[in-house]
Scaffold this motif. Structure first.
Motif, short mmCIF file in Angstrom:
data_model
loop_
_atom_site.label_atom_id
_atom_site.label_comp_id
_atom_site.label_asym_id
_atom_site.label_seq_id
_atom_site.Cartn_x
_atom_site.Cartn_y
_atom_site.Cartn_z
N ALA A 131 3.68 6.98 -1.00
CA ALA A 131 3.50 7.48 -2.25
C ALA A 131 4.87 7.61 -2.38
O ALA A 131 5.29 8.78 -2.39
N ASN A 133 2.54 9.92 3.85
CA ASN A 133 1.87 7.86 4.12
C ASN A 133 3.44 7.70 2.80
O ASN A 133 4.33 8.17 3.15
N LYS A 169 -0.02 6.43 -6.45
CA LYS A 169 -0.73 6.28 -5.02
C LYS A 169 -1.64 5.01 -4.95
O LYS A 169 -2.08 4.43 -6.25
N THR A 170 -1.14 2.83 -4.07
CA THR A 170 -2.56 2.14 -4.36
C THR A 170 -2.85 2.16 -2.89
O THR A 170 -2.73 2.18 -2.34
N THR A 216 -5.57 2.61 -8.76
CA THR A 216 -3.98 2.74 -8.42
C THR A 216 -4.76 4.72 -8.70
O THR A 216 -6.05 4.99 -9.77
N ASN A 236 1.03 -1.42 0.04
CA ASN A 236 0.20 -0.40 -0.01
C ASN A 236 0.90 1.31 -0.07
O ASN A 236 1.94 1.41 0.49
N THR A 237 0.72 1.89 -0.85
CA THR A 237 1.32 2.69 -1.17
C THR A 237 0.89 4.38 -1.16
O THR A 237 1.03 5.34 -2.39
N ASP A 238 -0.21 4.53 -0.62
CA ASP A 238 -1.06 5.76 -0.23
C ASP A 238 -0.71 7.25 0.33
O ASP A 238 0.43 7.48 -0.08
N MET A 239 -1.41 8.31 -0.33
CA MET A 239 -1.17 9.60 0.10
C MET A 239 -2.23 10.09 0.81
O MET A 239 -2.85 10.84 -0.04
N TRP A 240 -2.28 10.31 1.49
CA TRP A 240 -3.88 10.72 2.27
C TRP A 240 -3.66 11.44 3.64
O TRP A 240 -2.94 12.83 2.73
#
Length: 438
Positions: free
Chosen positions: A76, A74, A207-208, A103, A66-70
């Motif tokens: 990403a 995070n 981001k995934t 994605t 998981n490479t989120d940016m929220w």
């Protein structure tokens, strides 16, 4: 009409590429290492990393988790460069497997983490969003505000941000998000966002939601933003539903001018207005012969927010699940092109779809419904019919879609055949000079 737009768009795109050779940069990712202008921001390479694909000449983004940016920075991965001081643009082309879900890949603007003014907080992205059905989307990171999206085929998109320093409401920066689906297409407007981002970085991001996701960027380009084309005539309409219409002044909006706005008042809910219409003055307050009219029953509402345009809006048929809403702008000049910016309601929460007759043939069945979110949406290159009328239809897809106003600008006349021939010759000449793979 489509042929005219294609030729003019081709000349414009070629001119941009010639200009970029003189200022800014173009990176085709065809070197053995990343150019020194780029910084790699990969908080956890074990989850998400960026490499150069020297076989295909791509910047390759790969997720191993998981490479989120929220809500925070995070994990990403981001390939970034500092934002220039003046007006500028950045653009790219992103591809990913069409069947890949979970994605979002594209452009990102975020703080650099220096000082206490941004804390490296995420800000917003403009990406190809395959988190479910495919869209191009501008999305506030951590807030989902804005969240304007347009459905597109999965697999690839060209994305562009144009930044007008201090050009937004209240003197903040204005970010205009654009996209296209093929190299030769004209840029289409996605949304306008007025926002200051202290110590801004700009770059490419993926981001995934899970591992085994990837995206590829075939180029990135940035340069000085050329001055906007002159606006010949402009009409601005603030739709008001408070029951007490007030003429709004001093708001610099989508076209960089418009100090005089028309107060188009509809009855405050639960009252209704049937077939309202209004003669319009231009942006300097002069009578113009233009008229805005609606066919149908509408109500207005006041959301009690500080934004003078977005706080009041109309909604279809007093919120009932009834027919779509037909409208017309008349008194325009035939054979001239117009850009129309439709504003959503900042104080409201419901988006809506809009159909607009783009070629003056009076037929909406061959037009594509486009979604208008709270940030609004630009419909450009519209041609009135022979009587100087542009028609449209607000679709009742969300029962109470909130429409707060619009601006319509006369931007150019339709070129004569001789002019088109010169444009074609010019594009052929420039095409022989500029050879770039996109």
């Amino acid at each position: 009409m489509d042929g005219i737009r294609t030729i003019m768009a081709t000349v414009a795109v070629l001119a941009v590429w010639v200009g970029m050779a003189q200022a800014g940069f173009v990176d085709n990712f065809d070197q053995a290492a990343f150019d020194a202008r780029w910084g790699l921001d990969t908080p956890n390479p074990a989850l998400g990393d960026i490499t150069l694909d020297t076989v295909n000449d791509w910047a390759h983004f790969q997720a191993y988790g998981n490479t989120d940016m929220w809500g925070s920075r995070n994990n990403a991965p981001i390939l970034w460069t500092p934002s220039p001081a003046g007006d500028f643009y950045i653009e790219t082309r992103v591809t990913m497997p069409a069947a890949q879900n979970g994605t979002v890949s594209g452009l990102v603007v975020y703080g650099d983490g220096v000082g206490s003014d941004d804390g490296e907080k995420p800000n917003f992205s403009v990406g190809l969003d395959q988190w479910g059905a495919a869209h191009v989307k501008i999305q506030g990171l951590g807030t989902n505000n804005p969240a304007t999206a347009i459905p597109v085929p999965a697999g690839q998109a060209w994305l562009r941000l144009e930044v007008d320093r201090d050009g937004g409401v209240g003197g903040v920066d204005r970010y205009s998000a654009l996209y296209k689906l093929n190299a030769g297409d004209p840029w289409q407007h996605l949304a306008i966002l007025d926002r200051d981002v202290p110590n801004a970085r700009m770059g490419l991001v993926m981001k995934t939601s899970d591992r085994s996701r990837s995206s590829d960027f075939s180029y990135a380009a940035s340069g000085e933003l050329a001055p906007a084309a002159p606006v010949w005539n402009l009409w601005s309409v603030d739709i008001q539903g408070s029951g007490s219409p007030v003429t709004m002044t001093g708001r610099e909006a989508a076209f960089g001018r418009g100090n005089i706005w028309n107060a188009f008042n509809v009855a405050h809910h639960s009252g209704t207005s049937l077939d309202p219409s209004m003669a319009l003055v231009d942006s300097e307050g002069n009578p113009s012969g233009a008229t805005f009219s609606i066919t149908g029953r509408v109500s207005g509402y006041n959301a009690n927010v500080s934004d003078p345009l977005g706080q009041d809006y109309l909604f279809i048929n007093a919120g009932s699940s009834a027919a779509n809403l037909d409208w017309a702008i008349s008194g325009l000049t035939p054979n001239f092109l117009y850009d129309l910016y439709i504003y959503g309601a900042i104080g409201g929460s419901r988006d809506f779809n809009m159909l607009i007759d783009s070629d003056g043939d009076g037929d909406l069945s061959d037009e594509i419904a486009r979604n208008v979110g709270t940030s609004g949406l630009l419909f450009d290159g519209l041609l009135p019919n022979d009587q100087g009328v542009i028609i449209g239809q607000m679709l009742n897809n969300n029962r109470e879609g909130n429409w707060s106003g619009f601006q319509i600008a006369q931007v150019s006349d339709v070129p004569e055949p001789a002019t088109l021939a010169l444009i074609a010759l010019a594009s052929a000449g420039i095409g022989g000079y500029v050879r770039r793979r996109r």
